[in-house]
Design a protein around this motif. Sequence first.
Motif, PDB file in Angstrom:
ATOM      1  N   MET A 197       0.821  -1.206   0.000  1.00 30.57           N
ATOM      2  CA  MET A 197       0.000   0.000   0.000  1.00 30.57           C
ATOM      3  C   MET A 197       0.857   1.259   0.000  1.00 30.57           C
ATOM      4  SD  MET A 197      -2.800  -1.523  -0.250  1.00 30.57           S
ATOM      5  CE  MET A 197      -3.881  -0.090  -0.265  1.00 30.57           C
ATOM      6  N   GLU A 198       0.350   2.298  -0.620  1.00 31.66           N
ATOM      7  CA  GLU A 198       1.048   3.580  -0.660  1.00 31.66           C
ATOM      8  C   GLU A 198       1.133   4.185   0.738  1.00 31.66           C
ATOM      9  OE1 GLU A 198       2.475   4.981  -3.242  1.00 31.66           O
ATOM     10  OE2 GLU A 198       1.876   3.378  -4.626  1.00 31.66           O
ATOM     11  N   PRO A 199       2.234   4.888   1.037  1.00 32.98           N
ATOM     12  CA  PRO A 199       2.370   5.526   2.366  1.00 32.98           C
ATOM     13  C   PRO A 199       1.202   6.456   2.698  1.00 32.98           C
ATOM     14  CG  PRO A 199       4.467   5.564   1.211  1.00 32.98           C
ATOM     15  CD  PRO A 199       3.448   5.045   0.228  1.00 32.98           C
ATOM     16  N   GLU A 200       0.660   7.133   1.686  1.00 29.68           N
ATOM     17  CA  GLU A 200      -0.469   8.037   1.935  1.00 29.68           C
ATOM     18  C   GLU A 200      -1.694   7.271   2.425  1.00 29.68           C
ATOM     19  OE1 GLU A 200       1.264   7.841  -0.867  1.00 29.68           O
ATOM     20  OE2 GLU A 200       2.379   9.742  -0.931  1.00 29.68           O
ATOM     21  N   TRP A 201      -1.909   6.074   1.835  1.00 27.47           N
ATOM     22  CA  TRP A 201      -3.042   5.242   2.262  1.00 27.47           C
ATOM     23  C   TRP A 201      -2.851   4.787   3.703  1.00 27.47           C
ATOM     24  CZ3 TRP A 201      -3.885   0.411   4.212  1.00 27.47           C
ATOM     25  CH2 TRP A 201      -5.180  -0.081   4.143  1.00 27.47           C
ATOM     26  N   ILE A 202      -1.644   4.371   4.033  1.00 24.33           N
ATOM     27  CA  ILE A 202      -1.363   3.907   5.394  1.00 24.33           C
ATOM     28  C   ILE A 202      -1.563   5.034   6.396  1.00 24.33           C
ATOM     29  CG2 ILE A 202       0.464   3.051   6.930  1.00 24.33           C
ATOM     30  CD1 ILE A 202       1.547   1.458   4.553  1.00 24.33           C
ATOM     31  N   GLU A 203      -1.103   6.240   6.067  1.00 27.53           N
ATOM     32  CA  GLU A 203      -1.281   7.375   6.979  1.00 27.53           C
ATOM     33  C   GLU A 203      -2.762   7.692   7.169  1.00 27.53           C
ATOM     34  OE1 GLU A 203       0.971   8.935   8.906  1.00 27.53           O
ATOM     35  OE2 GLU A 203       2.232   7.280   8.177  1.00 27.53           O
ATOM     36  N   LYS A 204      -3.553   7.552   6.101  1.00 31.47           N
ATOM     37  CA  LYS A 204      -4.991   7.781   6.221  1.00 31.47           C
ATOM     38  C   LYS A 204      -5.630   6.755   7.148  1.00 31.47           C
ATOM     39  CE  LYS A 204      -9.189   8.359   3.447  1.00 31.47           C
ATOM     40  NZ  LYS A 204      -9.772   8.325   2.080  1.00 31.47           N
ATOM     41  N   GLU A 205      -5.185   5.491   7.056  1.00 35.84           N
ATOM     42  CA  GLU A 205      -5.722   4.447   7.923  1.00 35.84           C
ATOM     43  C   GLU A 205      -5.357   4.685   9.392  1.00 35.84           C
ATOM     44  OE1 GLU A 205      -7.720   1.467   6.965  1.00 35.84           O
ATOM     45  OE2 GLU A 205      -8.021   3.109   5.543  1.00 35.84           O
ATOM     46  N   LYS A 206      -4.269   5.411   9.627  1.00 34.27           N
ATOM     47  CA  LYS A 206      -3.837   5.717  10.993  1.00 34.27           C
ATOM     48  C   LYS A 206      -4.630   6.864  11.622  1.00 34.27           C
ATOM     49  CE  LYS A 206       1.043   4.348  10.505  1.00 34.27           C
ATOM     50  NZ  LYS A 206       2.429   4.866  10.520  1.00 34.27           N
ATOM     51  N   ASP A 207      -5.531   7.453  10.864  1.00 30.30           N
ATOM     52  CA  ASP A 207      -6.307   8.583  11.361  1.00 30.30           C
ATOM     53  C   ASP A 207      -7.443   8.108  12.264  1.00 30.30           C
ATOM     54  OD1 ASP A 207      -7.230  11.137  11.784  1.00 30.30           O
ATOM     55  OD2 ASP A 207      -8.320  11.261   9.878  1.00 30.30           O
ATOM     56  N   ILE A 208      -7.051   7.497  13.372  1.00 34.08           N
ATOM     57  CA  ILE A 208      -7.966   6.958  14.383  1.00 34.08           C
ATOM     58  C   ILE A 208      -7.427   7.379  15.757  1.00 34.08           C
ATOM     59  CG2 ILE A 208      -8.710   5.004  12.957  1.00 34.08           C
ATOM     60  CD1 ILE A 208      -6.732   3.236  14.440  1.00 34.08           C
ATOM     61  N   PRO A 209      -8.187   7.240  16.833  1.00 30.40           N
ATOM     62  CA  PRO A 209      -7.715   7.703  18.142  1.00 30.40           C
ATOM     63  C   PRO A 209      -6.340   7.182  18.561  1.00 30.40           C
ATOM     64  CG  PRO A 209     -10.055   7.293  18.250  1.00 30.40           C
ATOM     65  CD  PRO A 209      -9.617   6.850  16.887  1.00 30.40           C
ATOM     66  N   LEU A 210      -6.005   5.941  18.267  1.00 26.78           N
ATOM     67  CA  LEU A 210      -4.699   5.413  18.676  1.00 26.78           C
ATOM     68  C   LEU A 210      -3.574   5.789  17.715  1.00 26.78           C
ATOM     69  CD1 LEU A 210      -5.263   1.901  20.286  1.00 26.78           C
ATOM     70  CD2 LEU A 210      -5.341   4.186  21.281  1.00 26.78           C
ATOM     71  N   GLN A 211      -3.919   6.373  16.579  1.00 24.46           N
ATOM     72  CA  GLN A 211      -2.943   6.956  15.649  1.00 24.46           C
ATOM     73  C   GLN A 211      -1.899   5.951  15.145  1.00 24.46           C
ATOM     74  OE1 GLN A 211      -1.331  10.474  17.525  1.00 24.46           O
ATOM     75  NE2 GLN A 211      -3.354  11.359  17.852  1.00 24.46           N
ATOM     76  N   ARG A 212      -2.306   4.726  14.956  1.00 25.39           N
ATOM     77  CA  ARG A 212      -1.408   3.700  14.420  1.00 25.39           C
ATOM     78  C   ARG A 212      -2.237   2.558  13.863  1.00 25.39           C
ATOM     79  NH1 ARG A 212      -1.001  -0.935  17.581  1.00 25.39           N
ATOM     80  NH2 ARG A 212      -1.703  -0.775  19.744  1.00 25.39           N
ATOM     81  N   LEU A 213      -1.592   1.712  13.058  1.00 21.34           N
ATOM     82  CA  LEU A 213      -2.214   0.467  12.656  1.00 21.34           C
ATOM     83  C   LEU A 213      -2.095  -0.548  13.785  1.00 21.34           C
ATOM     84  CD1 LEU A 213      -0.844   0.053   9.005  1.00 21.34           C
ATOM     85  CD2 LEU A 213      -2.955   1.167   9.745  1.00 21.34           C
ATOM     86  N   GLY A 214      -3.061  -1.436  13.868  1.00 25.13           N
ATOM     87  CA  GLY A 214      -2.945  -2.556  14.795  1.00 25.13           C
ATOM     88  C   GLY A 214      -1.956  -3.577  14.279  1.00 25.13           C
ATOM     89  N   THR A 215      -1.587  -4.516  15.122  1.00 26.17           N
ATOM     90  CA  THR A 215      -0.648  -5.565  14.731  1.00 26.17           C
ATOM     91  C   THR A 215      -1.366  -6.902  14.623  1.00 26.17           C
ATOM     92  OG1 THR A 215      -0.031  -6.217  16.993  1.00 26.17           O
ATOM     93  CG2 THR A 215       1.167  -4.358  16.007  1.00 26.17           C
ATOM     94  N   VAL A 216      -0.778  -7.773  13.834  1.00 27.11           N
ATOM     95  CA  VAL A 216      -1.298  -9.136  13.723  1.00 27.11           C
ATOM     96  C   VAL A 216      -1.319  -9.805  15.088  1.00 27.11           C
ATOM     97  CG1 VAL A 216      -0.767 -11.423  12.791  1.00 27.11           C
ATOM     98  CG2 VAL A 216      -0.677  -9.423  11.291  1.00 27.11           C
ATOM     99  N   ASP A 217      -0.284  -9.583  15.885  1.00 28.05           N
ATOM    100  CA  ASP A 217      -0.215 -10.204  17.212  1.00 28.05           C
ATOM    101  C   ASP A 217      -1.381  -9.781  18.098  1.00 28.05           C
ATOM    102  OD1 ASP A 217       2.045 -11.634  16.633  1.00 28.05           O
ATOM    103  OD2 ASP A 217       3.432 -10.231  17.599  1.00 28.05           O
TER     104      ASP A 217
END
Length: 248
Positions: A197-217
């Motif tokens: 995925m493009e970095p811009e898409w990933i940054e958009k997905e991070k636009d949530i209260p925790l400000q990060r993607l979750g992990t598989v773990d």
Amino acid sequence: MDLKNKVAVISGGSKGIGKGIANRFAKAGANIVFTYLEGEENIDQIVEKIESYGVKCLAVKTDISNEDDVIHLVQSTKDTFGKMNILINNAGTIGNEMPISEMPTEEWDKVMNVDLRGVFLMCKYFIPLMEEQSVGKIINISSELSVKGRANFTHYTAAKGGVNSLTRSLALELAPNILVNTIAPGPIGTDMILADMEPEWIEKEKDIPLQRLGTVDEIAATALFLASDEGNFFCGQFISPNGGAIFI
């Protein structure tokens, strides 16, 4: 949390969330059956990693939308382990992004066949084997988007919404011996997403209260909790580790 002597069947267990769950369950003592559809050159390595935890592992190439494939998977599981205790319906496809007015019927059917029909077939044919053990757990992997929605992904959100409803009905049908729940992850940083995925898409997905993607773990830990005896009072629930992307 202990899964010793349990047999867990995980669809789509060769990558992403499914692979994370398979390894987490193996660490907890479960024998593993996982399905895959591609990446055959890596399967032996994945099996070896799982078996390094002192458990047995069976990998079966399976198209979960194909009834004969699922019947073969059930028989292979029974022939190898004689039983199964935990079913993780993880395999799925998100499909191609497009407005519904431009969506070919074949595209709609492809997503529905994997994401909803596949879960139906896995449940239909594995539940009788699970019932032989009297108790068991089914965990269906859905998505936060099944509640939130997303433009141009009507096929995916509709299929995952169907999975949520299937969970509730199966929970009523199978309780108290077999407990059925849904995990609906939010944006998760799988290897595929981080690589493709493009970095811009990933940054958009991070636009949530925790400000990060979750992990598989983090998703695997949720699945382990529900699959273990610690999760024995959860029935028909929609659990969404999503970093605050939605509030349920």
